[in-house]
Scaffold this active site. Structure first.
Site, mmCIF file in Angstrom:
data_model
loop_
_atom_site.group_PDB
_atom_site.id
_atom_site.type_symbol
_atom_site.label_atom_id
_atom_site.label_comp_id
_atom_site.label_asym_id
_atom_site.label_seq_id
_atom_site.Cartn_x
_atom_site.Cartn_y
_atom_site.Cartn_z
ATOM 1 N N GLY A 40 -26.288 2.239 4.579
ATOM 2 C CA GLY A 40 -25.173 3.171 4.432
ATOM 3 C C GLY A 40 -23.920 2.363 4.189
ATOM 4 O O GLY A 40 -23.986 1.252 3.661
ATOM 5 N N ASP A 52 0.861 -1.189 0.000
ATOM 6 C CA ASP A 52 0.000 0.000 0.000
ATOM 7 C C ASP A 52 0.893 1.233 0.000
ATOM 8 O O ASP A 52 2.021 1.178 0.479
ATOM 9 C CB ASP A 52 -0.908 0.005 1.253
ATOM 10 C CG ASP A 52 -2.119 0.912 1.093
ATOM 11 O OD1 ASP A 52 -3.247 0.391 1.028
ATOM 12 O OD2 ASP A 52 -1.933 2.145 1.031
ATOM 13 N N ARG A 68 -18.776 -8.831 3.796
ATOM 14 C CA ARG A 68 -19.530 -7.876 4.607
ATOM 15 C C ARG A 68 -18.664 -7.453 5.776
ATOM 16 O O ARG A 68 -18.013 -8.308 6.393
ATOM 17 C CB ARG A 68 -20.788 -8.536 5.195
ATOM 18 C CG ARG A 68 -21.817 -8.971 4.201
ATOM 19 C CD ARG A 68 -22.746 -10.011 4.833
ATOM 20 N NE ARG A 68 -21.991 -11.186 5.272
ATOM 21 C CZ ARG A 68 -22.464 -12.128 6.079
ATOM 22 N NH1 ARG A 68 -23.676 -12.032 6.570
ATOM 23 N NH2 ARG A 68 -21.713 -13.173 6.412
ATOM 24 N N THR A 116 -14.348 -3.269 -6.618
ATOM 25 C CA THR A 116 -15.645 -3.137 -7.289
ATOM 26 C C THR A 116 -15.517 -2.059 -8.355
ATOM 27 O O THR A 116 -15.235 -0.909 -8.038
ATOM 28 C CB THR A 116 -16.724 -2.752 -6.265
ATOM 29 O OG1 THR A 116 -16.755 -3.771 -5.271
ATOM 30 C CG2 THR A 116 -18.097 -2.638 -6.918
ATOM 31 N N PHE A 129 -17.245 -10.367 -2.016
ATOM 32 C CA PHE A 129 -18.589 -10.092 -1.503
ATOM 33 C C PHE A 129 -18.589 -9.904 0.008
ATOM 34 O O PHE A 129 -19.597 -10.117 0.664
ATOM 35 C CB PHE A 129 -19.539 -11.226 -1.893
ATOM 36 C CG PHE A 129 -19.547 -11.491 -3.378
ATOM 37 C CD1 PHE A 129 -20.263 -10.666 -4.228
ATOM 38 C CD2 PHE A 129 -18.805 -12.533 -3.921
ATOM 39 C CE1 PHE A 129 -20.260 -10.883 -5.603
ATOM 40 C CE2 PHE A 129 -18.791 -12.765 -5.289
ATOM 41 C CZ PHE A 129 -19.524 -11.935 -6.130
ATOM 42 N N LEU A 181 -34.711 -7.688 4.846
ATOM 43 C CA LEU A 181 -36.014 -7.029 4.904
ATOM 44 C C LEU A 181 -36.157 -6.287 6.231
ATOM 45 O O LEU A 181 -37.250 -6.197 6.781
ATOM 46 C CB LEU A 181 -37.150 -8.037 4.733
ATOM 47 C CG LEU A 181 -37.359 -8.617 3.328
ATOM 48 C CD1 LEU A 181 -38.557 -9.568 3.308
ATOM 49 C CD2 LEU A 181 -37.570 -7.513 2.279
ATOM 50 N N GLY A 194 -36.080 0.369 8.460
ATOM 51 C CA GLY A 194 -35.517 1.282 9.459
ATOM 52 C C GLY A 194 -34.992 2.524 8.779
ATOM 53 O O GLY A 194 -35.610 3.008 7.822
ATOM 54 N N CYS A 214 -20.160 0.680 0.626
ATOM 55 C CA CYS A 214 -20.443 -0.079 -0.597
ATOM 56 C C CYS A 214 -21.801 0.224 -1.217
ATOM 57 O O CYS A 214 -21.857 0.779 -2.312
ATOM 58 C CB CYS A 214 -20.332 -1.576 -0.317
ATOM 59 S SG CYS A 214 -18.633 -2.057 0.006
ATOM 60 N N LYS A 263 -23.447 0.173 10.664
ATOM 61 C CA LYS A 263 -24.101 -1.072 11.093
ATOM 62 C C LYS A 263 -23.303 -1.630 12.261
ATOM 63 O O LYS A 263 -22.178 -1.186 12.506
ATOM 64 C CB LYS A 263 -24.153 -2.076 9.934
ATOM 65 C CG LYS A 263 -22.800 -2.602 9.504
ATOM 66 C CD LYS A 263 -22.990 -3.721 8.498
ATOM 67 C CE LYS A 263 -21.718 -4.516 8.344
ATOM 68 N NZ LYS A 263 -21.863 -5.604 7.385
HETATM 69 C C1 UDX Z 1 -22.336 -4.974 1.577
HETATM 70 C C2 UDX Z 1 -22.709 -6.326 0.969
HETATM 71 O O1 UDX Z 1 -23.563 -7.027 1.875
HETATM 72 C C3 UDX Z 1 -21.458 -7.134 0.686
HETATM 73 O O2 UDX Z 1 -21.797 -8.360 0.087
HETATM 74 C C4 UDX Z 1 -20.567 -6.325 -0.220
HETATM 75 O O3 UDX Z 1 -19.374 -7.020 -0.479
HETATM 76 C C5 UDX Z 1 -20.269 -4.970 0.392
HETATM 77 O O4 UDX Z 1 -21.472 -4.283 0.687
HETATM 78 P P1 UDX Z 1 -21.611 -4.102 3.994
HETATM 79 O O5 UDX Z 1 -21.509 -2.728 3.389
HETATM 80 O O6 UDX Z 1 -20.545 -4.578 4.898
HETATM 81 O O7 UDX Z 1 -21.721 -5.195 2.835
HETATM 82 O O8 UDX Z 1 -22.975 -4.101 4.810
HETATM 83 P P2 UDX Z 1 -24.363 -4.906 4.825
HETATM 84 O O9 UDX Z 1 -24.345 -5.885 5.914
HETATM 85 O O10 UDX Z 1 -24.743 -5.351 3.480
HETATM 86 O O11 UDX Z 1 -25.333 -3.719 5.271
HETATM 87 C C6 UDX Z 1 -25.455 -2.554 4.458
HETATM 88 C C7 UDX Z 1 -26.389 -1.554 5.084
HETATM 89 O O12 UDX Z 1 -27.727 -1.989 4.962
HETATM 90 C C8 UDX Z 1 -26.185 -1.271 6.560
HETATM 91 O O13 UDX Z 1 -26.268 0.134 6.790
HETATM 92 C C9 UDX Z 1 -27.327 -1.993 7.221
HETATM 93 O O14 UDX Z 1 -27.703 -1.387 8.448
HETATM 94 C C10 UDX Z 1 -28.408 -1.850 6.181
HETATM 95 N N1 UDX Z 1 -29.446 -2.890 6.253
HETATM 96 C C11 UDX Z 1 -29.123 -4.200 6.092
HETATM 97 C C12 UDX Z 1 -30.773 -2.516 6.461
HETATM 98 O O15 UDX Z 1 -31.094 -1.333 6.588
HETATM 99 N N2 UDX Z 1 -31.721 -3.495 6.506
HETATM 100 C C13 UDX Z 1 -31.431 -4.811 6.350
HETATM 101 O O16 UDX Z 1 -32.355 -5.624 6.396
HETATM 102 C C14 UDX Z 1 -30.085 -5.172 6.141
#
Ligand code: UDX
Length: 436
Positions: free
Chosen positions: A259, A30, A149, A121, A147, A252, A255, A262, A325
């Site tokens: 955010g 990096d 999380r 990505t 993918f 589902l 709320g 990604c 999250k």
């Molecule tokens: C996401 C994808 O899930 C992952 O596969 C990809 O590689 C990168 O982007 P991430 O950003 O870590 O991962 O978070 P994720 O768990 O997907 O949650 C994204 C946002 O959605 C969070 O702010 C979460 O609070 C919100 N969320 C999730 C909801 O509002 N409702 C839900 O039911 C699920």
């Protein structure tokens, strides 16, 4: 195998450590000296459960090293490109500056037969742009989207749902796919689906997956908006439709919406790319997905304002959560911090607390008040809003205990994660999102 990982942010640092943990010899590279110094010392530059342990193991075993010197990539069989592709400052498209810089810096160190595996990505079509430069060295470019999380990044890397490798047609592409099978041998041996596609498909898989997830969240949030004017309960609705296996209950959760680093930027970059391709209308719905998502933040603010009698001016509002999250200290595009900022803009005296993200949040939102201790943050509050469903608030915060700390028993559940009946029984006025 000897591997290099170029870019040691969230994706790269996790990938490097995970690859060392399954037995490869990995160098992470990096340009950020501070990041490399931290990682070399076994310190994770961000909060990710399990990462400090596998970093320490990798470094102790001698299989995992970090450097700012791109020459260290020479001799690796596979070079993973894992740099960031943020949203452009003056538009919605992805900024590919770091991808191009990483590839340019890597070119002099490539040998014939090397595989360059893009993990970042990117807009569909990027590998077609990069391939001529890379393949002039005799190396082969594949696209191998990630993918992971946040909060589950190690599990998602070592034990993914599927592995996707996009290759050019022909013998070099087939050979490169075999090399990646060898890289991911433990997962392949466990029969985790290993899908070999062309390169544009692999690039699209990632953005399509994130667009689908974002759409699913905004779909249920749209239903929450309908529930709000009909007296229906969106959480019961989600349970009921989620029993249909074709729909499924995950993602589902209605709320204050999605955010993070990604989903928001990826749907915007996808729309921008579709426009460039003359197919803007095919994903026009993603603009609605974004708009619904942003409206839910305003709705949460309105709930607090209404609950406090029409104004929050000089009212003490405690915001439980800052991370986008739980299980993360990431505050990029955090819906909760946006809500906190909007409330402050309306004159509220806002106190934010979070188990992991306060340091990051303080840096970007110095105008907000921060308190590390949850109970101290609750003390004297006129209203409380939950914006991140950490266990510390969802499971471990007793409504009776919280009632003894606050000045006003008003709680807005921005994640529909609290037991509404229990909070009401403890004397709270409870407001959910899309719930009566
Ligand atoms: C996401 C994808 O899930 C992952 O596969 C990809 O590689 C990168 O982007 P991430 O950003 O870590 O991962 O978070 P994720 O768990 O997907 O949650 C994204 C946002 O959605 C969070 O702010 C979460 O609070 C919100 N969320 C999730 C909801 O509002 N409702 C839900 O039911 C699920």
């Amino acid at each position: 195998m000897k591997l290099s990982v170029i870019g040691c942010g969230y994706l790269g640092a996790v990938h490097a450590a995970a690859m060392a943990s399954i037995g490869h010899e990995v160098v992470g590279i990096d340009v950020d000296r501070r990041k490399i110094a931290a990682l070399s010392g076994g310190e994770a530059p961000f909060f990710e459960p399990g990462l400090p342990e596998i970093l320490a193991d990798g470094i102790a075993s001698g299989r995992l090293t970090f450097t700012t010197d791109m020459a260290a990539a020479a001799g690796a069989a596979v070079h993973f490109i894992a740099v960031g592709t943020p949203q452009q400052k003056d538009g919605n498209a992805a900024d590919l500056t770091f991808v191009n810089a990483a590839v340019d810096a890597l070119l002099p160190h490539l040998r014939p037969g090397d595989v360059v595996a893009g993990k970042s990505t990117v807009p569909v079509g990027t590998s077609a742009d990069l391939a001529p430069r890379i393949e002039a060295t005799g190396a082969t470019l594949v696209w191998n989207p990630e993918f992971l999380r946040e909060g589950w990044a190690l599990q998602d890397t070592i034990d993914p749902d599927r592995i996707v490798v996009g290759v050019a047609s022909g013998a070099a592409g087939e050979r490169a796919a075999d090399v990646l099978r060898e890289v991911y041998h433990p997962a392949v041996a466990r029969s985790i689906p290993f899908l070999v596609t062309d390169r544009p498909t692999a690039e699209l898989v990632k953005v399509a997956a994130n667009a689908f997830l974002a759409t699913k969240i905004s779909f249920i949030n749209a239903m929450a908006e309908i529930a709000e004017v009909t007296g229906a309960d969106v959480t019961q609705l989600a349970d009921a439709i989620g029993h249909d296996a074709r729909i499924g209950r995950r993602f589902l959760g209605a709320g204050i919406g999605f955010g993070g680093g990604c989903l928001p930027k990826d749907i915007r970059a996808f729309s921008a790319r579709a426009e460039e391709l003359g197919r803007g209308e095919s994903v026009a719905f993603l603009r609605e997905v974004d708009a619904i998502n942003l409206r839910r933040r305003e709705r949460a603010v309105q709930l607090v304002v209404a609950a406090l009698g029409g104004t929050v001016f000089e009212k003490r509002v405690t915001v439980l959560g800052a991370a986008f999250k739980p299980h993360s200290d990431d505050i990029r595009d955090s819906p909760g911090l946006d809500v906190a900022t909007q409330l402050r803009g309306l004159g509220a005296l806002v106190t934010v607390t979070d188990p992991a993200a306060i340091d990051n949040a303080r840096r970007t939102h110095p105008q907000l008040g921060f308190v590390t201790d949850r109970d101290e943050a609750l003390t004297g509050a006129d209203a409380v809003i939950v914006v991140t469903e950490w266990d510390e608030y969802r499971r471990e915060l007793s409504p009776a205990h919280a009632a003894g700390l606050v000045a006003g028993r008003i709680v807005v559940d921005g994640r529909n994660c609290l037991d509404a009946a229990a909070w009401r029984a403890a004397g709270w006025e409870y407001y959910g999102m899309g719930r009566p």
